[in-house]
Design a protein around this motif. Structure first.
Motif: not given
Lengths: 450, 223
Positions: A343-349, B79, B82
């Protein structure tokens, strides 16, 4: 921590997990039963000593009767045998099949007959008076020891002198009919003898048959007997036409030994030259059949596998089931442990492809060395254990040739090695399905924890 | 800055029907404006945030960010969006447990290609800003809930994002810590940071310029 996540993974779908628990239980039972079946067969039934496992070449020695000197045959063969057994360049293994005719009949138990195994449930109690026997020498026994469940095996003295009876070791099927120490009246090459039962073989004990097809070398010895190859010329019976006739049949039929020598070209040349010299010396021409082109060790391994092929297949299916279920849960737990990171990686782009790539890369670190090791051992072992004739027997039983996919499969000539590799890759895929599916579900916008 | 027009989003249910979560939803967030979104559990708040953050492009309607159409962008481009434009603060902090505070924050700068010394300086500055001076080498397991949230905030703002998305940012904090974080949010807003905050907490929503309620798939202005 791990068990907490495992519990979380398990309690999410009660029905699925109940089914999984049943599968695990079923797999464990199957594995347990087949493992002990395989193990007991492998250890208990093959008649092969340690030396055999080291590997050697075998060659069959055959009499050249057309060129032998008439009248001297028996003496020539007897002397030839004596000289061969003291030669250090090779081992002489006597192993010839014949029959003894008993004076009384015995009941052959139909329960263990091949017909019964293939579904013929009608009980046929047949009477028999013949016992198939293998005449062996001490050299044979050194390489292929006989395991007895009762009584004793042959000793060196059994091969040296005739003591008024011929000791006999019987297969396990004869146990209900005879006892240790019992004397049986019978004839061997039409000459009357007494045979004393000195032992019974272990049930299912398998021995070599020295066929030309190495896959069929070992077979069950439950229904046969063993007698020693005795040097009768020293028993002082004198000569009678009946005795001379017996000796003539005895030596001509039985004196066709195998010789065993090291698996090198040099050992082969030395052995062949020595045999040629000895046969010239005694005036009994003999020749070799072509040498056996395989290692005995391979035959032992092949036959062990062939005997247990069905059990091994069952074991592998059970293991596959078990590992699949375990990997599925491992996969779920892995996701639960790492979902924060995903999830963190998703939020970090980090894009979904990069995340999936990270999972694959992470697994590849373990997978690549594993594949290399597995490949190495599979290539090594597949040369030893793959028994296509055993597999084709199984194919016949399952009528595989009627399957639609049979021809394409045969054309592809799928070696077992690659099938196993595919199974391994399937495990790898299963292990990664859940985390990857969950990550992709985040981006699909479906239900997820992210 | 951000414009959602006629957004429709549904999910398939087990019975094969489609449950509509967002129904013709429209939202406009102007420059330097912070918005709070409130609503009951299951009202679609998280779904809306996924659309705004570009994690979900499977919806009907139009989404513009700085006048750029977002829905048709590829997964990689969303991505990158974001990575470059958004900062996230979540209820569960979403920190990497196996890394220290410095690494957790510096990871947000990885796409900029900065030299290590500059990264260190920026992380030190931002840690001072959120009140965690000297915490660089501590691991996440050594921090309290409030400290973890501050690290999460530091990670969100270090790259100076155009928009910070906060999903229940005080949901797992005690009252005293929550007040500290609220003060920090106010300070951040005064310093020019722009928020979209999804929250149940009225006090949190009050610090925003506008409060919107997500009700039956659409947004109602309540402030």
């Amino acid at each position: 921590m791990f068990f907490k996540e495992l519990w979380l993974a398990i309690r999410r779908n009660f029905t699925l997990n109940l089914l999984a628990a049943c599968l695990v239980f079923f797999s464990l039972i199957l594995m347990f039963v087949t493992f002990f079946y395989i193990d007991s067969n492998r250890i208990g039934s093959i008649s092969a000593g340690d030396e055999v496992a080291e590997g050697a070449q075998m060659a069959l020695l055959v009499q050249d009767r057309e060129n032998s000197h008439v009248g001297d045959e028996v003496e020539g063969l007897r002397r030839m045998y004596e000289l061969m057994t003291v030669a250090e360049e090779f081992d002489t293994l006597m192993f010839r099949s014949d029959k003894i005719e008993l004076g009384s009949s015995f009941v052959r138990n139909p329960y263990l007959s091949a017909a019964y195994l293939f579904g013929d449930t009608e009980m046929v109690w047949e009477l028999d008076t013949e016992i198939v026997v293998r005449a062996i020498n001490f050299g044979f026994l050194e390489h292929f020891p006989l395991n007895v469940s009762q009584g004793r095996t042959f000793e060196e003295r059994d091969f040296e002198n005739y003591s008024g009876y011929i000791p006999i070791i019987l297969g396990s099927q004869f146990m209900p009919f005879y006892e240790i120490g019992e004397r049986l009246d019978g004839t061997f090459y039409n000459y009357p003898f007494q045979f004393e039962v000195i032992g019974f073989l272990e049930a299912g004990h398998s021995g070599p048959d020295f066929n030309w097809s190495p896959d069929d070398w070992f077979y069950s010895m439950d229904e046969i007997g063993f007698i020693p190859f005795i040097n009768f010329s020293q028993d002082g019976r004198g000569s009678s036409p009946q005795w001379e006739s017996f000796l003539s049949h005895y030596y001509f039929h039985l004196m066709q030994p195998w010789i065993r020598f090291e698996d090198t070209r040099e050992a082969l040349d030395i052995s062949f030259n020595l045999i040629a010299s000895l046969s010239d010396y005694v005036g009994m021409p003999m020749f070799f059949t072509e040498t056996h082109p395989i290692l005995i060790r391979n035959a032992v391994t092949r036959n062990t596998i062939a005997m247990n092929l069905e059990a091994i297949t069952t074991f592998m299916v059970a293991a596959f089931l078990l590992i699949s279920v375990v990997l599925y849960y491992f996969s779920k737990v892995k996701y639960l442990r790492k979902q924060g990171i995903y999830r963190s990686l998703s939020l970090l782009g980090v894009s979904k492809y990069k995340q999936v790539g990270l999972i694959l890369l992470e697994n590849a670190v373990f997978l690549v060395p594993t594949i290399i090791l597995v490949l190495y051992y599979l290539i090594y072992w597949s040369n030893l254990i793959v028994s296509w004739s055993a597999i084709s027997d199984l194919f016949d039983k399952w009528e595989v040739i009627d399957w639609v996919l049979f021809d394409p499969m045969v054309n592809m000539a799928f070696p077992i090695l690659w099938q196993l590799m595919i199974v391994g890759l399937a495990f790898y895929v299963i292990q990664n399905i859940y985390p990857i599916w969950k990550i992709l579900s985040v981006y699909r916008g479906g239900k997820s924890d992210a | 800055m951000l414009e959602l027009n006629g957004i429709v989003k549904g999910f398939s249910t087990n019975g094969g029907n489609v449950r509509t979560v967002l129904e013709e939803l429209s939202l406009t967030v102007g420059a330097k404006e912070s918005v709070a979104i409130v609503g009951r559990s299951g009202s679609g708040k998280s779904t809306l945030l996924k659309i705004i953050s570009g994690m979900d492009n499977d919806f009907l309607g139009e989404y513009l960010f700085n006048k750029e159409e977002m829905r048709r962008k590829s997964s990689d481009k969303r991505a990158r969006f974001r990575r470059e434009k958004l900062g996230f603060i979540t209820q569960r902090f979403d920190l990497l447990d196996d890394r220290n505070v410095y690494e957790n924050i510096a990871i947000a700068l990885s796409h900029l290609g900065l030299p290590k010394s500059e990264k260190k300086q920026k992380v030190a500055e931002i840690l001072g800003y959120v009140g965690l001076h000297g915490y660089e080498k501590k691991f996440i397991g050594q921090l309290s809930g409030g400290e973890m949230q501050r690290v999460s905030i530091a990670r969100a703002i270090i790259k100076k994002p155009a928009l910070i998305i906060a999903d229940e940012p005080t949901g797992s904090l005690d009252e005293e810590t929550r007040d500290d974080i609220l003060s920090l949010f106010k300070q951040m807003m005064e310093d020019g940071h722009q928020f979209i905050i999804v929250t149940h907490d009225k006090d949190v929503s009050k610090i925003c310029d506008r409060i919107l309620k997500l009700y039956r798939g659409t947004l109602i202005n309540v402030s």
